[in-house]
Design a protein around this motif. Structure first.
Motif, PDB file in Angstrom:
ATOM      1  N   THR A  16       8.099  24.164  37.153  1.00 41.57           N
ATOM      2  CA  THR A  16       8.476  25.326  36.609  1.00 41.57           C
ATOM      3  C   THR A  16       9.305  24.752  35.228  1.00 41.57           C
ATOM      4  N   GLY A  17       9.822  23.619  35.366  1.00 37.59           N
ATOM      5  CA  GLY A  17      10.116  22.918  34.285  1.00 37.59           C
ATOM      6  C   GLY A  17      11.726  23.484  33.879  1.00 37.59           C
ATOM      7  N   CYS A  18      12.340  23.505  33.073  1.00 36.46           N
ATOM      8  CA  CYS A  18      13.572  23.843  32.832  1.00 36.46           C
ATOM      9  C   CYS A  18      13.586  25.400  31.968  1.00 36.46           C
ATOM     10  N   TRP A  19      13.378  26.252  32.813  1.00 31.89           N
ATOM     11  CA  TRP A  19      13.185  27.651  32.360  1.00 31.89           C
ATOM     12  C   TRP A  19      14.356  28.016  31.504  1.00 31.89           C
ATOM     13  N   SER A  20      14.255  28.480  30.387  1.00 30.49           N
ATOM     14  CA  SER A  20      15.271  28.898  29.684  1.00 30.49           C
ATOM     15  C   SER A  20      16.442  28.025  29.147  1.00 30.49           C
ATOM     16  N   SER A  21      16.203  26.847  29.371  1.00 28.41           N
ATOM     17  CA  SER A  21      17.200  25.743  29.081  1.00 28.41           C
ATOM     18  C   SER A  21      17.006  25.508  27.589  1.00 28.41           C
ATOM     19  N   ASN A  22      18.334  25.172  27.113  1.00 28.67           N
ATOM     20  CA  ASN A  22      18.455  24.604  25.796  1.00 28.67           C
ATOM     21  C   ASN A  22      19.367  23.397  25.566  1.00 28.67           C
ATOM     22  N   GLU A  23      18.857  22.613  24.892  1.00 24.97           N
ATOM     23  CA  GLU A  23      19.919  21.327  24.442  1.00 24.97           C
ATOM     24  C   GLU A  23      20.833  21.854  23.670  1.00 24.97           C
ATOM     25  N   LEU A  24      21.951  21.464  23.509  1.00 28.05           N
ATOM     26  CA  LEU A  24      23.176  21.866  22.660  1.00 28.05           C
ATOM     27  C   LEU A  24      22.555  21.509  21.072  1.00 28.05           C
ATOM     28  N   LEU A  27      20.174  24.165  19.276  1.00 26.72           N
ATOM     29  CA  LEU A  27      20.903  25.606  18.767  1.00 26.72           C
ATOM     30  C   LEU A  27      21.573  25.569  17.600  1.00 26.72           C
TER      31      LEU A  27
ATOM     32  N   SER B 330      26.062  23.089  29.670  1.00 26.70           N
ATOM     33  CA  SER B 330      25.528  22.507  28.139  1.00 26.70           C
ATOM     34  C   SER B 330      23.965  22.749  27.951  1.00 26.70           C
ATOM     35  N   THR B 331      23.226  23.181  28.990  1.00 27.21           N
ATOM     36  CA  THR B 331      21.668  23.523  28.779  1.00 27.21           C
ATOM     37  C   THR B 331      21.441  24.847  29.100  1.00 27.21           C
ATOM     38  N   PHE B 332      22.009  25.361  30.083  1.00 25.89           N
ATOM     39  CA  PHE B 332      21.807  26.786  30.345  1.00 25.89           C
ATOM     40  C   PHE B 332      22.750  27.911  29.956  1.00 25.89           C
ATOM     41  N   GLN B 334      25.541  28.027  27.651  1.00 25.34           N
ATOM     42  CA  GLN B 334      26.616  27.621  26.452  1.00 25.34           C
ATOM     43  C   GLN B 334      27.538  28.498  26.361  1.00 25.34           C
ATOM     44  N   ALA B 346      28.643  20.170  20.801  1.00 26.07           N
ATOM     45  CA  ALA B 346      27.399  20.106  19.965  1.00 26.07           C
ATOM     46  C   ALA B 346      27.167  19.037  18.887  1.00 26.07           C
ATOM     47  N   ARG B 349      26.357  15.851  20.478  1.00 23.37           N
ATOM     48  CA  ARG B 349      24.978  15.577  20.780  1.00 23.37           C
ATOM     49  C   ARG B 349      24.078  15.529  19.911  1.00 23.37           C
ATOM     50  N   SER B 356      20.058  16.189  28.306  1.00 20.44           N
ATOM     51  CA  SER B 356      21.201  15.941  28.819  1.00 20.44           C
ATOM     52  C   SER B 356      20.695  15.487  30.080  1.00 20.44           C
ATOM     53  N   SER B 442      19.664  20.930  36.661  1.00 22.35           N
ATOM     54  CA  SER B 442      18.656  20.691  35.384  1.00 22.35           C
ATOM     55  C   SER B 442      17.539  21.758  35.379  1.00 22.35           C
ATOM     56  N   LEU B 443      17.187  22.100  36.800  1.00 17.20           N
ATOM     57  CA  LEU B 443      16.004  23.024  36.768  1.00 17.20           C
ATOM     58  C   LEU B 443      16.513  24.674  36.696  1.00 17.20           C
TER      59      LEU B 443
END
Lengths: 392, 522
Positions: A16-24, A27, B330-332, B334, B346, B349, B356, B442-443
């Motif tokens: 599924t991967g990282c659904w709807s995840s965003n690295e800081l 953004l 930090s990834t879901f 914020q 931020a 990073r 992350s 992370s998932l």
């Protein structure tokens, strides 16, 4: 078999991967949004933060914020169109300030509010203000002194002014929507204007001098009727509004005397409103209890004498009454809008009466009769007693 | 997929077990020699006594595990002197060995008559000297055990600031004496079993009769009897063979190096298992909460003890959740980070090339590697490790832009929190499940963390230690026992022993009302 299913399940999870995840660092943190009208289209301006310029480390000479604009028929489309020019996805959860231009405010802000209250990413704790004199876009383009981020400056300034001066009111999204939908109250928003040269104001030069060339200034309250801007309250009327709305934490006001003025510092204020319909006319009792301190005086008074203090209290209550009356008059004559929420007061204290008048309340508000009951208590005279000139 | 293949053990015809010793001394001596083979630490001395019929004797022992001085002066000399010139009648020579020994004038504290060959070999191997006398179908096993062992010293793995500083050592008898010295009650029982086909390790069950639950002792004995293994080298071997749940990373049997902790366990009705050759004593049944208890908790003032226990609970949570919650936020999520902090994060990073989660896993792995290296490296290279660890992995990695400095803080906090957990056996599973939580977070973000937490709680609640639910007193919730779980109420409030373990003698302080100290009345 059991193991196979387990293994399959785990692999599915991974796929599924990282659904709807965003690295800081993917953004674009939006600190403020401004909306103007341009040829029947909305022009959306977003102020994004350059994190490196705000955090303590890695500062360069770049500005702390960058603005991007896009013009589209609707706001959401404009926001997505912004990705054409921004390197990152705009993340609006940390929005501090939402600026609406006066033009849009006059036409009605419902369309704008629909997007900002419908979108899941937006929180409801940002302040909404109206830009007057200039368009909303240029408000976000002023490089602010003290605070790196103009939006932070606007938010902290509105909050400080509300707490220490009382001429503005920080209206947040949830409160605004509630006021628009409410039957017995109309919203107010604070107005902001650029003072000085805005051409220099959007360059970093603006903060490289002791006295900034351009600055942002709050200019009183904008009174609305439902979602439409009706008119403006000046500083005194705004303060009167805040006294009635029980928004005053601390402020100062002055009482004139023969030699000059006595400045009183409000330590605490409590306003209670009650009301009912009497013979078809709404009656509102405004009960104000204020504790003050003598902050500054150049009058020939003897602060140790009780009669002077009593006199001062009386004069102060007259002053406050006039302040509030001027505010109510402005609301009745210029705005023709119940920004104080008198309707809601009657709704709470006289439900039967309210049910009869609620359909015609906006007209009936103009005939409201107010009774003032103001109690001023002088708590202290500061760290000295009599004025210095009387002692010399 | 994983089909088990169990080899059927080959049945060995073993008549040796019941074979009796011969009356002929030569047969016995050669038998001993043939069993022990070419081992040159086996000593057999043959001698004859100056009796009327030149009686043949032989003494055999294993050099190094006996006190040869005692053998010389207390056994051989005495036997020879005692028998010298005595006239032995045929009646004595044909009678039981006990009667004959009257003539020998042995002056050792302990001896035993052995009849069977296997028994004789066993005695020989545990450090007894065997005295053969010609004409008797039995031999004397004389206790002359003596070997080099460590002095009782400070426990290395469980140090305290306040509290007794002695620790268990590798010798079973010394360990039981450390406990016996603290609990001077006739009810304290030690029952020894021998486990291990080759090692013949003494495993000692200790409990206080009347306080410990009989069912647990019976169950423990049954589980010990079930063990059929060649070697037991450490208490960890026994722990692994008698635990309730095998498919779990959590320990269900507590171990301690501290006699005071073992005694406290005994007094709470628990059973200790002491294994010869290991300074780690097992305490069972053990509960999850015990792993964050330290014996020092009971020696400090109650307020301090409560504060420290709470700190440990916080540290436990931080040790499990810090990296995963950081990654999730930090990834879901914020929007959950306060704006000024988010801007700060931020900024840190910016320029970090990895996501992350990768950053977190790599840094945690690096920390674990450092940790492992630190345990097993020679003392002399210790400073090298700390320089590499602190400078290269910490500072330089951040400066080079490989990792963000907040990740170093997160990993360092996690690592430090792991060391707060007093029981090392609990710290290790915590280190493991951290990675599980990281993957979940992370998932799926916080939902994943929550899901992992549910799984963890389900698992912990399903565990049992010798029939006692592992999460007692939280699941099942027992109000009475909250007083010594996360809290540690003053000693005068701790009236009862743990209720789900003890069944008979439940009261610790017979007169609870007088338990609380009071100033004298005027």
């Amino acid at each position: 078999m059991k193991y196979k299913i387990c293994l399959l399940w785990i692999i599915c999870c991974m796929l599924t991967g990282c659904w709807s995840s965003n690295e800081l660092n993917s953004l674009g943190l939006a600190s403020a949004i401004a909306i103007d009208k341009q040829n029947n289209n909305y022009r959306l301006t977003v102020q994004t933060i350059n994190p490196d310029e705000v955090a303590e480390q890695n500062r360069t000479s770049r500005t702390a914020v960058t603005t991007y604009s896009a013009t589209e028929e609707t706001i959401f489309e404009a926001l997505r169109k912004l990705t054409e020019i921004t390197p990152r996805k705009i993340y609006v959860a940390h929005l501090r300030i939402f600026v609406v231009s006066e033009e849009i405010a006059k036409e009605g802000i419902n369309d704008v509010l629909d997007f900002i209250s419908r979108d899941h990413e937006l929180r409801t704790d940002f302040a909404i203000i109206v830009s007057t004199e200039d368009d909303a876009k240029s408000v976000l383009e002023i490089v602010a002194p003290l605070e790196n981020i103009a939006a932070d400056k606007l938010l902290s300034s509105i909050e400080t002014a509300q707490n220490a001066w009382g001429s503005v009111q920080a209206t947040y999204l949830d409160q605004l929507v509630e006021d628009i939908l409410s039957e017995g109250k109309h919203p107010v928003l604070s107005g902001v204007a650029i003072k000085g040269n805005k051409e220099i104001g959007n360059q970093i030069d603006n903060v490289e001098q002791v006295r900034p060339t351009a600055n942002l200034e709050y200019v009183g309250l904008a009174g609305f009727k439902k979602d439409k801007l009706m008119g403006w309250l000046d500083i005194d009327e705004s303060m009167g509004y805040n006294f009635i709305a029980d928004n005053i934490n601390s402020t100062v006001f002055s009482i004139p005397c023969d030699e000059g003025k006595t400045v009183l510092e409000v330590l605490s204020n409590e306003t209670k409103l009650t009301g009912k319909i009497q013979n078809g006319i709404p009656n509102i009792n405004i009960h104000v209890e204020t504790a003050v301190n003598i902050g500054e005086t150049n009058c020939a008074i003897e602060t140790t004498k009780l009669e002077y203090i009593k006199q001062l209290e009386k004069e102060a209550s007259v002053y406050l009454e006039n302040l509030m009356k001027s505010s109510i008059n402005a609301a009745k004559n210029e705005l023709q809008s119940d920004i104080f929420g008198f309707g809601s007061v009657i709704h709470r204290s006289d439900k039967k009466g309210w049910n009869k008048v609620k359909t015609t309340w906006d007209e009936l508000f103009l005939e409201t009769e107010e009774k003032f009951n103001i109690k001023i208590i002088v708590r202290g005279t500061g760290t000295i007693e009599d004025p210095l000139q009387s002692e010399s | 997929m994983f089909r088990r293949r169990i080899q059927q053990p080959v049945e060995i015809e073993n008549n040796v077990k019941n074979e009796k010793l011969s009356t002929n001394i030569n047969v016995n001596v050669s038998y001993t020699q043939s069993i022990m083979g070419r081992s040159d630490d086996l000593i057999i001395q043959r001698f004859s006594a100056a009796t009327n019929n030149k009686l043949q004797l032989a003494i055999s022992y294993i050099d190094g595990i006996v006190n040869s001085e005692v053998i010389n002066s207390e056994v051989m000399e005495r036997v020879l002197l005692g028998l010298k010139g005595s006239t032995l009648s045929q009646k004595v020579l044909n009678g039981p060995l006990e009667d004959f020994l009257v003539y020998c004038d042995l002056s050792v504290s302990q001896y035993r008559i052995v009849h069977q060959k296997q028994e004789m070999i066993d005695h020989l191997l545990i450090g007894n000297a065997i005295l053969f006398i010609d004409g008797f179908s039995s031999a004397v096993a004389i206790s002359v055990k003596a070997w080099e062992d460590r002095n009782v010293s400070k426990p290395d793995s469980q140090t305290v600031v306040r509290g007794p500083k002695d620790g268990f050592i590798e010798t079973l008898r010394t360990n039981t004496s450390l406990i016996r010295r603290r609990i001077k009650s006739p009810k304290l029982r030690f029952i020894t079993k021998t486990i291990g086909e080759l090692t013949k390790t003494n495993v000692c069950i200790g409990y206080i009769d009347g306080i410990a639950n009989d069912k647990i002792i019976t169950e423990l004995e049954a589980r010990l009897d079930r063990i059929n293994i060649d070697a037991v080298l450490e208490s960890g071997n026994i722990e692994e063979l008698i635990q309730d749940e095998t498919a779990s990373i959590f320990p269900t049997i507590l171990n301690t190096e501290r006699p005071d902790a073992a005694c406290a366990g005994l007094l709470e009705g628990r059973v200790v298992v002491i294994i010869d050759g290991s300074p780690f004593v097992l305490i069972l049944p053990s509960l999850f909460i015990q792993y964050i208890h330290a014996s020092e908790d009971y020696y400090h003032r109650t307020h301090i003890a409560i504060a420290i226990r709470m700190l440990r609970v916080i540290a436990l949570f931080l040790a499990i959740f810090t990296p995963s919650i950081y990654v999730a936020l930090s990834t879901f999520h914020q929007e959950m980070i306060p704006s000024p902090l988010l801007v700060n994060l931020a900024s840190q990073r910016e320029g970090v090339p990895f996501p992350s989660i990768l950053e977190a896993v790599v840094m945690l792995l690096a920390f674990e590697i450092l940790h492992e290296a630190g345990i097993r490296m020679p003392r002399a290279v210790g400073s090298a490790i700390s320089i590499v660890g602190a400078l290269v992995l910490g500072e330089v990695a951040v400066q080079a832009g490989f990792v963000s400095s907040v990740m170093v803080i997160v990993v360092a906090l996690t690592g430090i929190c792991t060391f707060v957990i007093p029981a090392f056996s609990m710290a290790m599973p915590i280190r493991l499940i951290r990675f599980l939580f990281l993957i979940f977070s992370s998932l799926f973000g916080l939902i994943g963390v929550l899901f992992g937490t549910f799984l963890l709680i389900f698992h912990l609640c399903s565990l049992r230690s010798f029939g006692v639910p592992y999460m007692t007193p939280f699941g099942p919730f027992i109000l009475q026992e909250q007083e010594d779980a996360i809290l540690r109420l003053p000693l005068w409030r701790l009236i009862y022993r743990p209720l789900n373990i003890v069944q008979k003698d439940k009261i610790r302080q017979q007169n609870p009302r007088q338990a609380k100290p009071k100033p004298p009345k005027r």
